[in-house]
Motif scaffolding. Structure first.
Motif, PDB file in Angstrom:
ATOM      1  N   THR A 122      -1.137   1.813  -9.513  1.00  0.00           N
ATOM      2  CA  THR A 122      -2.588   1.984  -9.355  1.00  0.00           C
ATOM      3  C   THR A 122      -3.361   0.681  -9.476  1.00  0.00           C
ATOM      4  O   THR A 122      -4.568   0.657  -9.238  1.00  0.00           O
ATOM      5  CB  THR A 122      -3.127   2.972 -10.397  1.00  0.00           C
ATOM      6  OG1 THR A 122      -2.902   2.438 -11.711  1.00  0.00           O
ATOM      7  CG2 THR A 122      -2.425   4.327 -10.274  1.00  0.00           C
ATOM      8  N   ALA A 140      -8.383   3.847 -10.596  1.00  0.00           N
ATOM      9  CA  ALA A 140      -8.191   5.099  -9.866  1.00  0.00           C
ATOM     10  C   ALA A 140      -8.995   5.125  -8.576  1.00  0.00           C
ATOM     11  O   ALA A 140      -8.838   6.033  -7.761  1.00  0.00           O
ATOM     12  CB  ALA A 140      -8.589   6.284 -10.748  1.00  0.00           C
ATOM     13  N   ASP A 141      -9.860   4.128  -8.386  1.00  0.00           N
ATOM     14  CA  ASP A 141     -10.681   4.054  -7.182  1.00  0.00           C
ATOM     15  C   ASP A 141      -9.846   3.543  -6.016  1.00  0.00           C
ATOM     16  O   ASP A 141      -9.235   2.475  -6.103  1.00  0.00           O
ATOM     17  CB  ASP A 141     -11.879   3.127  -7.415  1.00  0.00           C
ATOM     18  CG  ASP A 141     -12.851   3.140  -6.249  1.00  0.00           C
ATOM     19  OD1 ASP A 141     -12.585   2.423  -5.257  1.00  0.00           O
ATOM     20  OD2 ASP A 141     -13.855   3.849  -6.323  1.00  0.00           O
ATOM     21  N   PHE A 142      -9.838   4.276  -4.910  1.00  0.00           N
ATOM     22  CA  PHE A 142      -8.993   3.920  -3.769  1.00  0.00           C
ATOM     23  C   PHE A 142      -9.366   2.553  -3.185  1.00  0.00           C
ATOM     24  O   PHE A 142      -8.491   1.769  -2.816  1.00  0.00           O
ATOM     25  CB  PHE A 142      -9.109   4.999  -2.686  1.00  0.00           C
ATOM     26  CG  PHE A 142      -8.328   4.697  -1.447  1.00  0.00           C
ATOM     27  CD1 PHE A 142      -6.940   4.871  -1.406  1.00  0.00           C
ATOM     28  CD2 PHE A 142      -8.961   4.211  -0.306  1.00  0.00           C
ATOM     29  CE1 PHE A 142      -6.210   4.566  -0.259  1.00  0.00           C
ATOM     30  CE2 PHE A 142      -8.232   3.910   0.845  1.00  0.00           C
ATOM     31  CZ  PHE A 142      -6.864   4.092   0.866  1.00  0.00           C
ATOM     32  N   LYS A 143     -10.661   2.257  -3.099  1.00  0.00           N
ATOM     33  CA  LYS A 143     -11.094   0.992  -2.516  1.00  0.00           C
ATOM     34  C   LYS A 143     -10.671  -0.201  -3.380  1.00  0.00           C
ATOM     35  O   LYS A 143     -10.229  -1.229  -2.862  1.00  0.00           O
ATOM     36  CB  LYS A 143     -12.617   0.990  -2.319  1.00  0.00           C
ATOM     37  CG  LYS A 143     -13.092   1.963  -1.255  1.00  0.00           C
ATOM     38  CD  LYS A 143     -14.601   1.861  -1.063  1.00  0.00           C
ATOM     39  CE  LYS A 143     -15.066   2.821   0.027  1.00  0.00           C
ATOM     40  NZ  LYS A 143     -16.542   2.751   0.242  1.00  0.00           N
ATOM     41  N   ALA A 149       1.898   1.777  -3.936  1.00  0.00           N
ATOM     42  CA  ALA A 149       0.879   2.751  -4.328  1.00  0.00           C
ATOM     43  C   ALA A 149       1.337   4.189  -4.100  1.00  0.00           C
ATOM     44  O   ALA A 149       1.276   5.020  -5.001  1.00  0.00           O
ATOM     45  CB  ALA A 149      -0.414   2.481  -3.569  1.00  0.00           C
ATOM     46  N   ASP A 150       1.782   4.503  -2.898  1.00  0.00           N
ATOM     47  CA  ASP A 150       2.083   5.887  -2.556  1.00  0.00           C
ATOM     48  C   ASP A 150       3.427   6.360  -3.106  1.00  0.00           C
ATOM     49  O   ASP A 150       3.557   7.500  -3.543  1.00  0.00           O
ATOM     50  CB  ASP A 150       2.062   6.058  -1.031  1.00  0.00           C
ATOM     51  CG  ASP A 150       0.679   5.824  -0.448  1.00  0.00           C
ATOM     52  OD1 ASP A 150      -0.276   5.766  -1.248  1.00  0.00           O
ATOM     53  OD2 ASP A 150       0.550   5.692   0.780  1.00  0.00           O
ATOM     54  N   GLN A 158      -8.160  -0.209  -5.515  1.00  0.00           N
ATOM     55  CA  GLN A 158      -6.713  -0.291  -5.389  1.00  0.00           C
ATOM     56  C   GLN A 158      -6.312  -1.049  -4.133  1.00  0.00           C
ATOM     57  O   GLN A 158      -5.448  -1.927  -4.165  1.00  0.00           O
ATOM     58  CB  GLN A 158      -6.101   1.109  -5.341  1.00  0.00           C
ATOM     59  CG  GLN A 158      -5.994   1.812  -6.670  1.00  0.00           C
ATOM     60  CD  GLN A 158      -5.293   3.152  -6.527  1.00  0.00           C
ATOM     61  OE1 GLN A 158      -4.434   3.328  -5.665  1.00  0.00           O
ATOM     62  NE2 GLN A 158      -5.666   4.103  -7.359  1.00  0.00           N
ATOM     63  N   GLY A 159      -6.937  -0.691  -3.009  1.00  0.00           N
ATOM     64  CA  GLY A 159      -6.615  -1.353  -1.746  1.00  0.00           C
ATOM     65  C   GLY A 159      -6.881  -2.842  -1.797  1.00  0.00           C
ATOM     66  O   GLY A 159      -6.076  -3.648  -1.318  1.00  0.00           O
ATOM     67  N   SER A 206       0.814  -1.207   0.000  1.00  0.00           N
ATOM     68  CA  SER A 206       0.000   0.000   0.000  1.00  0.00           C
ATOM     69  C   SER A 206       0.851   1.261   0.000  1.00  0.00           C
ATOM     70  O   SER A 206       0.751   2.109  -0.889  1.00  0.00           O
ATOM     71  CB  SER A 206      -0.925  -0.001   1.218  1.00  0.00           C
ATOM     72  OG  SER A 206      -1.674   1.197   1.279  1.00  0.00           O
TER      73      SER A 206
END
Length: 221
Positions: free
Chosen positions: A80, A84-87, A74-75, A89-90, A70
């Motif tokens: 990605t 582009a959706d954070f959920k 990611a950061d 991606q997680g 994560s």
């Protein structure tokens, strides 16, 4: 008695756990099989890579691997995972971390199964002109999988429980919802009992079925 469950999507949280487990199990089986092939490969470089990977990954806590996927991928590196959706991606990063970690244990289970296959069978395969990959795919691995259904079942059960670590990066699976409910409700023991029962429902039938299947398909020597 269970009024505290109202307003919370408990079934949805466990469904997320099932999806994490299923996708991670498939990925781990594929990557773990490739690693096992590397561990017994006649190519020294592949053996070194497989051995180093397994020994390195097995000694890193899963939480560290998930956080690296994560925060690191990611950061820092901007990975990605195709969304582009954070959920989303997680979720995908959690699957990636679980696959990378669990594959090391799948590899070792399979390697123990490969060691049960008589050496004479591989020698006979080479004598009729089969290469290493053909021998592994057609002769060794089918017997190895049958020999390690029990150990692979244990790995799958451990994977199901390890999905709770995905809560560390915000994946809304069962452990994440349990944490939220404990913070909001005054029913800590009942909440813990509900989620413990949910994990028993997920893991116990799996263990019993794969244990039966392992005995049924065991290679008679």
């Amino acid at each position: 008695m269970f009024d505290f469950l109202e307003g919370y999507d408990v079934l949805g949280a466990f469904w997320m756990t099932v999806k994490l487990t299923a996708l991670s199990a498939v990925g781990s089986l594929i990557w773990g099989t490739l690693l096992a092939g590397m561990r017994v490969s006649p190519v020294p470089l592949m053996r070194v890579f497989g051995t180093a990977y397994v020994n390195f990954v097995r000694n890193i806590p899963l939480t560290v691997i998930i956080l690296f996927c994560s925060l690191g991928l990611a950061d820092v590196f901007g990975v990605t995972m195709g969304s582009a959706d954070f959920k989303i991606q997680g979720f995908r990063l959690a699957v990636l971390g679980l696959v990378g970690y669990t594959a090391a244990f799948v590899c070792e289970a399979l390697r123990s199964g490969i060691n049960t296959v008589p050496l004479g069978q591989a020698e006979a395969a080479r004598a009729i002109g089969l290469g290493f990959v053909q021998t592994l795919r057609l002769i060794v691995l089918p017997q190895a999988f049958r020999a390690v259904i029990g150990p692979l079942a244990n790995v799958l059960i451990a994977l199901t429980k390890n999905t709770t670590v995905a809560a560390a990066i915000g994946v809304a699976e069962a452990a994440y919802l349990m944490k939220t409910m404990i913070e909001n409700e005054a029913q800590t023991l009942l909440i813990g009992a509900v989620f413990a029962f949910g994990f028993v429902v997920l893991t116990l039938p799996t263990g019993l079925f794969l244990g039966w299947l392992g005995k049924r398909l065991a290679v008679k020597r």
